[in-house]
Design a protein around this motif. Structure first.
Motif, mmCIF file in Angstrom:
data_model
loop_
_atom_site.group_PDB
_atom_site.id
_atom_site.type_symbol
_atom_site.label_atom_id
_atom_site.label_comp_id
_atom_site.label_asym_id
_atom_site.label_seq_id
_atom_site.Cartn_x
_atom_site.Cartn_y
_atom_site.Cartn_z
ATOM 1 N N ALA A 376 1.845 -137.420 18.005
ATOM 2 C CA ALA A 376 2.003 -137.054 16.599
ATOM 3 C C ALA A 376 0.651 -136.986 15.889
ATOM 4 O O ALA A 376 0.389 -136.065 15.108
ATOM 5 N N VAL A 377 -0.216 -137.972 16.141
ATOM 6 C CA VAL A 377 -1.540 -137.972 15.515
ATOM 7 C C VAL A 377 -2.330 -136.751 15.952
ATOM 8 O O VAL A 377 -2.979 -136.078 15.140
ATOM 9 N N ALA A 378 -2.291 -136.453 17.250
ATOM 10 C CA ALA A 378 -3.039 -135.306 17.766
ATOM 11 C C ALA A 378 -2.530 -133.998 17.172
ATOM 12 O O ALA A 378 -3.322 -133.145 16.734
ATOM 13 N N ALA A 379 -1.217 -133.818 17.135
ATOM 14 C CA ALA A 379 -0.655 -132.575 16.607
ATOM 15 C C ALA A 379 -0.953 -132.411 15.121
ATOM 16 O O ALA A 379 -1.272 -131.314 14.650
ATOM 17 N N ALA A 380 -0.854 -133.505 14.362
ATOM 18 C CA ALA A 380 -1.142 -133.419 12.919
ATOM 19 C C ALA A 380 -2.603 -133.070 12.669
ATOM 20 O O ALA A 380 -2.926 -132.262 11.800
ATOM 21 N N ALA A 381 -3.499 -133.673 13.439
ATOM 22 C CA ALA A 381 -4.927 -133.386 13.254
ATOM 23 C C ALA A 381 -5.249 -131.948 13.622
ATOM 24 O O ALA A 381 -5.995 -131.257 12.905
ATOM 25 N N LEU A 409 1.404 -128.753 14.564
ATOM 26 C CA LEU A 409 0.568 -127.789 15.273
ATOM 27 C C LEU A 409 1.317 -126.485 15.520
ATOM 28 O O LEU A 409 0.753 -125.397 15.360
ATOM 29 N N ALA A 410 2.589 -126.592 15.896
ATOM 30 C CA ALA A 410 3.363 -125.377 16.160
ATOM 31 C C ALA A 410 3.519 -124.531 14.907
ATOM 32 O O ALA A 410 3.381 -123.301 14.940
ATOM 33 N N LEU A 411 3.800 -125.155 13.777
ATOM 34 C CA LEU A 411 3.985 -124.404 12.535
ATOM 35 C C LEU A 411 2.694 -123.742 12.071
ATOM 36 O O LEU A 411 2.729 -122.724 11.373
ATOM 37 N N VAL A 413 0.653 -122.143 13.854
ATOM 38 C CA VAL A 413 0.513 -120.849 14.543
ATOM 39 C C VAL A 413 1.888 -120.245 14.810
ATOM 40 O O VAL A 413 2.066 -119.481 15.759
ATOM 41 N N TRP A 414 2.855 -120.584 13.985
ATOM 42 C CA TRP A 414 4.238 -120.203 14.250
ATOM 43 C C TRP A 414 4.466 -118.688 14.354
ATOM 44 O O TRP A 414 5.190 -118.245 15.246
ATOM 45 N N PRO A 415 3.900 -117.854 13.493
ATOM 46 C CA PRO A 415 4.161 -116.408 13.624
ATOM 47 C C PRO A 415 3.778 -115.857 14.990
ATOM 48 O O PRO A 415 4.382 -114.884 15.462
ATOM 49 N N ASP A 416 2.781 -116.463 15.633
ATOM 50 C CA ASP A 416 2.316 -115.955 16.925
ATOM 51 C C ASP A 416 3.169 -116.414 18.091
ATOM 52 O O ASP A 416 3.160 -115.776 19.148
ATOM 53 N N ILE A 417 3.881 -117.514 17.945
ATOM 54 C CA ILE A 417 4.559 -118.104 19.103
ATOM 55 C C ILE A 417 6.067 -118.204 18.943
ATOM 56 O O ILE A 417 6.770 -118.467 19.922
ATOM 57 N N ALA A 418 6.602 -117.992 17.740
ATOM 58 C CA ALA A 418 8.027 -118.235 17.504
ATOM 59 C C ALA A 418 8.903 -117.392 18.419
ATOM 60 O O ALA A 418 9.849 -117.900 19.034
ATOM 61 N N THR A 427 12.296 -123.771 26.095
ATOM 62 C CA THR A 427 11.661 -124.215 24.852
ATOM 63 C C THR A 427 12.509 -123.925 23.623
ATOM 64 O O THR A 427 12.105 -124.229 22.503
ATOM 65 N N ARG A 428 13.660 -123.327 23.841
ATOM 66 C CA ARG A 428 14.470 -122.868 22.706
ATOM 67 C C ARG A 428 14.955 -124.018 21.827
ATOM 68 O O ARG A 428 14.901 -123.941 20.593
ATOM 69 N N ALA A 429 15.378 -125.102 22.441
ATOM 70 C CA ALA A 429 15.962 -126.194 21.658
ATOM 71 C C ALA A 429 14.946 -126.784 20.683
ATOM 72 O O ALA A 429 15.205 -126.887 19.482
ATOM 73 N N TRP A 430 13.761 -127.184 21.189
ATOM 74 C CA TRP A 430 12.808 -127.827 20.279
ATOM 75 C C TRP A 430 12.166 -126.824 19.328
ATOM 76 O O TRP A 430 11.827 -127.175 18.195
ATOM 77 N N SER A 431 12.010 -125.572 19.754
ATOM 78 C CA SER A 431 11.405 -124.590 18.847
ATOM 79 C C SER A 431 12.343 -124.251 17.690
ATOM 80 O O SER A 431 11.901 -124.054 16.551
ATOM 81 N N LEU A 432 13.654 -124.195 17.956
ATOM 82 C CA LEU A 432 14.607 -123.977 16.859
ATOM 83 C C LEU A 432 14.598 -125.159 15.896
ATOM 84 O O LEU A 432 14.681 -124.979 14.671
ATOM 85 N N ALA A 433 14.477 -126.372 16.436
ATOM 86 C CA ALA A 433 14.403 -127.549 15.570
ATOM 87 C C ALA A 433 13.171 -127.489 14.680
ATOM 88 O O ALA A 433 13.213 -127.838 13.491
ATOM 89 N N VAL A 434 12.048 -127.033 15.228
ATOM 90 C CA VAL A 434 10.828 -126.885 14.435
ATOM 91 C C VAL A 434 11.033 -125.846 13.349
ATOM 92 O O VAL A 434 10.642 -126.038 12.189
ATOM 93 N N ALA A 435 11.655 -124.722 13.707
ATOM 94 C CA ALA A 435 11.872 -123.649 12.730
ATOM 95 C C ALA A 435 12.758 -124.106 11.582
ATOM 96 O O ALA A 435 12.485 -123.820 10.411
#
Length: 606
Positions: A376-381, A409-411, A413-418, A427-435
């Motif tokens: 979490a710390v790494a992704a937030a940074a 981190l995913a959000l 760059v989200w337009p490029d990877i969604a 990856t569908r389950a966790w990516s939908l949760a992020v969206a």
């Protein structure tokens, strides 16, 4: 007569000798004992000839044996009045009684030695753990009555004794020796090994003690909870004695380094002048930890890990996270899988605060760490300042990522990877949760309206969780498009149903008040509203099935048709609103769920 004689003896009047001697020989038993003690206090050497025989009376002299304890104390009181040789012999006899006699004789001998000023023997008896408890307690009390400054170390040591009665007696005696100075007594109490002494001392000092003195003494406090109590008291008082903190940070003992780091770090910007000392403490802790690495984990290793963790935290708090020693240490710790988890978490936080190129590089590798908080710390940074490799980093995690930690981190760059993430079943389950958590409507709309996209059904289902006019309009358009595949239209219908049920609920004081409206061209029956929770659970299961079976539309349609059969009451409501055209030219179950617009289209065709 005795009271008058006692008064004269207290004034050292020689005329008291004869009356006291008369009472000592012929008075009542209790009066005889008092008279003997008074003879000793009088300091008349003539009393020696009458007192000495009582130390060793004849075996059949019961009256003499009863007076032996009083005679022992009286001789001690008399001792300062005797010449050197006589005094030396008598002192030796009294010391033997004080160390080896039994019962009351020993206690009174200790009292006599106290009056004689011979406290060394009394101190030795008080500190002797092989001696009976009541004798040691009496010796400690005599030291308190003597109030000699030289006895302070002995009494302070007794505060850690295993005998609670001795500890209590020593505490009271110590207060008398230091003249009632509670701060001084409490400072001694801090070093005690027992909570009944150290905790009250810490409670008092946390609010009233001198900060500089407390910081200097913190390393000697054995109980971690007591140290924490003192530390928090100093922090609440915003106490920051710089010289003492620097000394503690330079200590070879990890305990003072740890406590000083917590105090300095809690001061934040106010402790910036201590940044150099904190950096040095981090370097010392890192060196000590390296020296004992590989050893069986023990108190020393744990203490050094705690000191290093506190030092890294303090460095981050005072703005020294980017210091060469601090950042290098954080790199080494984060890369050490054997390091304690709390230490690795603090190392990740330091690198995030440093935000240098090498620090971000290390954090890029930590987004897939085994520890959730490190991830979490790494992704937030990284999400706050996404590097050029952010998209590749997220894709590289694949199914190992989890939505709660990778989201920042995913959000970024989200337009490029969604599109790719939602299309991939792994990856569908966790990516939908992020969206959904990030309310990323645009990407979901784009996928939901793209025919042939592998993640289309899942994106449509996710729109049902986001709501909003744009989401509803898109879902209505998909549902109303007769050219769409049946599975796609059904997925849109179910998403609209989810939005409808959510908007229909109103709550007051935690109670479900039922439906308030209908929308999206769908009817809602009372029975459906009573089964809202059951429908929600079924919809969640259907969403998962849609995501897993997006490439097999026939299976999805078959499962959804079964669900439609369970909702016949709802379909009848829809048919009533749309009207019955009188003929059943199309027997497909999908037509049973068409809304009013579709029915009107069929009437126009007829």
């Amino acid at each position: 007569m005795l009271p008058a004689a006692l008064g004269l003896a207290a004034r050292k009047r020689a005329e008291a000798f004869q009356p006291l001697l008369l009472v000592a020989k012929a008075g009542e038993p209790d009066e005889r004992a008092r008279a003997l003690v008074a003879l000793g206090s009088l300091g008349d050497r003539r009393a020696l000839d009458h007192l000495l025989p009582l130390l060793d009376p004849a075996p059949d002299d019961e009256a003499g044996r009863a007076l032996t304890p009083a005679a022992a104390e009286a001789l001690g009181r008399l001792l300062p009045s005797l010449d050197a040789d006589t005094a030396a012999d008598l002192r030796a006899r009294l010391e033997r009684l004080a160390t080896s006699a039994a019962g009351e004789v020993r206690l009174r001998a200790l009292t006599g030695l106290r009056y004689a000023g011979d406290l060394a023997v009394v101190e030795r008896v008080a500190a002797d753990r092989e001696t009976r408890s009541e004798v040691r307690v009496h010796a400690a009390e005599q030291l308190g009555l003597a109030a000699a400054p030289a006895s302070e170390p002995v009494l302070a040591e007794l505060l850690s004794d295993d005998d609670d009665d001795v500890r209590e007696a020593a505490l009271g005696a110590l207060a008398k020796v230091v003249g009632g100075d509670r701060t001084r007594v409490s400072l001694h109490g801090l070093a005690a090994r027992h909570d009944d002494i150290s905790r009250p001392a810490a409670t008092y000092l946390a609010t009233a003690g001198d900060p500089a003195t407390l910081v200097a003494r913190l390393g000697a406090v054995h109980n971690p909870e007591v140290r924490r109590m003192l530390r928090e008291g100093l922090i609440r008082r915003a106490a920051l004695p710089r010289a003492e903190l620097e000394t503690a940070l330079q200590s070879s003992d990890p305990v003072p380094r740890t406590e000083a780091a917590w105090i300095a770090g809690s001061a934040g910007d106010a402790a910036r002048p201590l940044a150099t000392a904190i950096e040095a403490a981090v370097g010392r802790s890192a060196a000590q930890r390296t020296a004992i690495r590989g050893a069986v984990p023990g108190p020393a290793q744990v203490a050094e890990a705690e000191a290093l963790s506190a030092g890294l935290w303090a460095a981050r708090r005072v703005g020294a996270a980017g210091a060469v020693v601090v950042e290098a240490t954080a790199h080494a710790v984060l890369g050490d899988a054997r390091a304690p988890v709390p230490l690795r978490r603090e190392a990740a936080s330091v690198l995030a605060a440093a935000a240098s190129g090498p620090a971000l590089g290390a954090l890029t590798g930590a987004v897939g760490d085994s520890d959730r908080e490190v991830r979490a710390v790494a992704a937030a940074a990284l999400g706050a300042r996404p590097p050029r490799t952010a998209a590749a980093t997220v894709r590289g995690l694949g199914s190992r990522a989890d939505a709660t930690t990778i989201a920042p981190l995913a959000l970024a760059v989200w337009p490029d990877i969604a599109g790719d993430l939602i299309a991939d079943p792994s990856t569908r389950a966790w990516s939908l949760a992020v969206a959904v958590a990030g309310h990323r409507l645009d990407e979901l709309l784009a996928i939901a309206t793209t025919r042939g996209h592998a993640g289309r059904l899942a994106a449509i289902a996710a729109l049902g969780r986001l709501d909003g006019d744009q989401a509803r309009q898109t879902l209505e358009a998909i549902h109303g498009d007769a050219g769409e595949d049946g599975a796609v239209r059904l997925a849109a219908w179910k998403a609209l149903r989810r939005i409808q049920r959510r908007n229909a609920r109103t709550y007051a004081e935690g109670q479900d008040k039922g439906p308030s409206s209908t929308g999206a061209g769908l009817a809602t029956s009372d029975e459906d509203d009573d089964m809202t929770d059951e429908d929600d659970e079924r919809d969640e299961d259907e969403d998962a099935e849609d995501a897993d079976d997006a490439d097999d539309a026939d299976d999805v349609v078959a499962e959804d048709d079964e669900d439609e059969d369970d909702d016949d009451d709802d379909d009848e409501g829809d048919d009533d609103e749309g009207g019955d055209d009188g003929d059943d030219e199309d027997d497909d179950d999908e037509d049973d769920e068409d809304d009013e617009d579709e029915d009107e289209d069929e009437d126009d065709d007829d």
